[in-house]
Design an enzyme around this catalytic site. Structure first.
Site, PDB file in Angstrom:
ATOM      1  N   THR A 148       0.864  -1.188   0.000  1.00 23.06           N
ATOM      2  CA  THR A 148       0.000   0.000   0.000  1.00 23.06           C
ATOM      3  C   THR A 148       0.901   1.239   0.000  1.00 23.06           C
ATOM      4  O   THR A 148       1.326   1.690  -1.054  1.00 23.06           O
ATOM      5  CB  THR A 148      -0.966  -0.005   1.197  1.00 23.06           C
ATOM      6  OG1 THR A 148      -0.243  -0.252   2.409  1.00 23.06           O
ATOM      7  CG2 THR A 148      -2.025  -1.077   1.027  1.00 23.06           C
ATOM      8  N   LYS A 174       3.989  -6.848   4.082  1.00 26.58           N
ATOM      9  CA  LYS A 174       3.713  -5.457   3.743  1.00 26.58           C
ATOM     10  C   LYS A 174       3.443  -4.716   5.040  1.00 26.58           C
ATOM     11  O   LYS A 174       2.927  -5.274   6.012  1.00 26.58           O
ATOM     12  CB  LYS A 174       2.544  -5.320   2.769  1.00 26.58           C
ATOM     13  CG  LYS A 174       1.180  -5.758   3.253  1.00 26.58           C
ATOM     14  CD  LYS A 174       0.416  -4.766   4.116  1.00 26.58           C
ATOM     15  CE  LYS A 174       0.327  -3.412   3.439  1.00 26.58           C
ATOM     16  NZ  LYS A 174      -0.379  -2.452   4.378  1.00 26.58           N
ATOM     17  N   THR A 185       1.014  -6.881  13.130  1.00 22.82           N
ATOM     18  CA  THR A 185       1.303  -5.475  12.898  1.00 22.82           C
ATOM     19  C   THR A 185       1.211  -5.098  11.434  1.00 22.82           C
ATOM     20  O   THR A 185       1.558  -3.998  11.076  1.00 22.82           O
ATOM     21  CB  THR A 185       2.725  -5.140  13.376  1.00 22.82           C
ATOM     22  OG1 THR A 185       3.636  -6.018  12.716  1.00 22.82           O
ATOM     23  CG2 THR A 185       2.857  -5.313  14.863  1.00 22.82           C
ATOM     24  N   GLU A 271       6.537   4.858   7.247  1.00 18.64           N
ATOM     25  CA  GLU A 271       6.138   6.002   6.415  1.00 18.64           C
ATOM     26  C   GLU A 271       6.983   7.234   6.736  1.00 18.64           C
ATOM     27  O   GLU A 271       6.918   7.790   7.830  1.00 18.64           O
ATOM     28  CB  GLU A 271       4.659   6.295   6.623  1.00 18.64           C
ATOM     29  CG  GLU A 271       3.777   5.194   6.049  1.00 18.64           C
ATOM     30  CD  GLU A 271       2.315   5.321   6.410  1.00 18.64           C
ATOM     31  OE1 GLU A 271       1.496   4.738   5.696  1.00 18.64           O
ATOM     32  OE2 GLU A 271       1.992   5.991   7.412  1.00 18.64           O
ATOM     33  N   ASN A 395       0.182  10.516   5.492  1.00 17.35           N
ATOM     34  CA  ASN A 395      -1.089  10.181   6.149  1.00 17.35           C
ATOM     35  C   ASN A 395      -2.135  11.269   5.961  1.00 17.35           C
ATOM     36  O   ASN A 395      -3.338  10.973   5.960  1.00 17.35           O
ATOM     37  CB  ASN A 395      -0.838   9.907   7.632  1.00 17.35           C
ATOM     38  CG  ASN A 395      -0.224   8.542   7.840  1.00 17.35           C
ATOM     39  OD1 ASN A 395      -0.909   7.531   7.780  1.00 17.35           O
ATOM     40  ND2 ASN A 395       1.080   8.493   8.048  1.00 17.35           N
ATOM     41  N   THR A 400      -6.266  10.537  -0.883  1.00 17.67           N
ATOM     42  CA  THR A 400      -6.348  11.342  -2.112  1.00 17.67           C
ATOM     43  C   THR A 400      -5.514  10.733  -3.223  1.00 17.67           C
ATOM     44  O   THR A 400      -4.713   9.855  -2.999  1.00 17.67           O
ATOM     45  CB  THR A 400      -5.879  12.773  -1.844  1.00 17.67           C
ATOM     46  OG1 THR A 400      -4.507  12.736  -1.399  1.00 17.67           O
ATOM     47  CG2 THR A 400      -6.733  13.427  -0.789  1.00 17.67           C
TER      48      THR A 400
END
Length: 400
Positions: A148, A174, A185, A271, A395, A400
């Site tokens: 993702t 992932k 997790t 991230e 995040n 979007t």
């Protein structure tokens, strides 16, 4: 389908295809077929808002004789009510028709945006295509299909010898955000071609997860969809049936190290992450206490932003330690090291510590924060990362 760099696992066939679950040009649906003699074990998220596929997978795995896994990216099918459950079941039925098994032999998994219904027809259209393309060389494509916000696929493999026969262990995972222990997790799928008795496989997956994925945190948030699946196909003649056997120890070691490699890869790909940090807690009164301190430090937004800034603000470390053991910590016994640099001694700034030393450590892409509590003999560690501007951007713009 791209050629695989990971070795095949005897008995496992995979296929990744585009279902256009989101507006992207990539494979986002993965089908994994396993033989009828395989043993399958799994751990699942503890989040009360567990996704529809998690609920269905738990029900199906309890019946045994799992023959297939179906994973989609881009949509979590979580917080979707009764329709979400029926959509997950419909996907299982489509897989069953495509490869001639029963729907209850299929475990469904989803990852992506929470609160939106699956584009069911797109998945139903893609499943037969995936069934037609099943191959034993699809591991690398599989790792890419389940991504993702990951920036790269996460894969690992091991080979070992049991009873004179080569055994293969391969895993993919992932995970990049919404990462916090309490298994799972993220999503992880590990397979070996050894024959492992079901009770031992259940033991293996719990121990491997506890040593790996339950020792990492990116942001302290446990996902609604997390799962880790361990498959033993039994396609080789090597059998592991007793936890006292050398074969068990060898295979358990390989599986655990593979899980740790994948878990570390998840943190390193957190991230927006720029730092990979081990928080080592020693001298705790119990393992639970050591973990509580380690996670308090590793999950503190103040600590994590200091990591990103390469600012050795050790006051944030003692703050987090104190939060983990409120009211009962003898702070005069606490020592803190940044790699080999002692920054806190007997609860205060070390007399020999220079700020430049701390800055040098905090500027490294990987380092260790070691905490001595002076309360007992227990030690634990967790792996964490920093919070960057990019984490907020990813995040803030996730939908979007």
């Amino acid at each position: 389908m791209s050629s695989s760099l990971l070795p095949p696992v005897k008995g496992v066939r995979l296929a990744s295809v585009p279902a256009r679950i989101k507006d992207w040009q990539r494979d986002d649906l993965l089908l994994i077929e396993i033989p009828k003699e395989a043993s399958v074990s799994a751990t699942f998220t503890q989040n009360s808002f567990c996704a529809a596929p998690v609920a269905v997978a738990k029900e199906h795995i309890s019946k045994g004789n799992v023959r297939a896994l179906l994973i989609n990216a881009g949509n979590a099918n979580a917080a979707t009510g009764s329709r979400g459950l029926s959509d997950a079941q419909a996907c299982c039925e489509a897989v069953a028709r495509a490869i001639n098994i029963r729907a209850e032999q299929v475990l469904p998994f989803s990852t992506g945006v929470i609160g939106e219904h699956l584009p069911l027809q797109r998945l139903l259209d893609a499943i037969p295509r995936a069934a037609e393309q099943l191959s034993d060389s699809g591991w690398d494509g599989a790792a890419k299909a389940i991504m993702t916000t990951d920036t790269h696929p996460k894969t690992a493999s091991r080979t070992l010898e049991i009873g004179g026969e080569e055994i293969t262990v391969v895993g993919i995972a992932k995970g990049s955000g919404m990462i916090q222990p309490n298994m799972a997790t993220m999503l992880a799928y590990v397979a070996t071609d050894a024959h492992v008795a079901q009770p031992l496989l259940d033991k293996m997956v719990k121990e491997a997860v506890n040593a790996s994925f339950n020792r990492v945190s990116v942001d302290g948030d446990t996902s609604t969809n997390d799962a880790c699946v361990l498959i033993a196909t039994g396609a080789t003649g090597s059998q592991v049936e007793n936890s006292e056997d050398r074969a068990y120890s060898a295979l358990m070691g390989a599986i655990t190290q593979l899980h740790i490699e994948l878990a570390k890869a998840v943190v390193k790909d957190g991230e927006g992450a720029t730092k990979f940090v081990t928080v080592q807690v020693e001298g705790a009164g119990s393992s639970a206490e050591a973990l509580r301190v380690a996670f308090e430090v590793g999950e503190s937004p103040l600590v994590k932003t200091a990591l990103y800034a390469s600012d050795p603000n050790w006051g944030r470390l003692v703050m987090a330690i104190g939060n983990a053991i409120p009211g009962s910590l003898d702070t005069t016994k606490v020592n803190i090291y940044l790699d080999q640099v002692q920054v806190v001694e007997a609860g205060g700034r070390s007399v020999n510590y220079l700020e430049e030393q701390g800055e040098q450590v905090f500027s490294k892409p990987e380092f260790t924060i070691r905490i001595e509590l002076g309360r007992g003999n227990c030690s634990e560690h967790v792996w964490t990362c920093d919070f960057s501007h990019e984490y907020v951007t990813i995040n803030a713009e996730y939908r979007t």
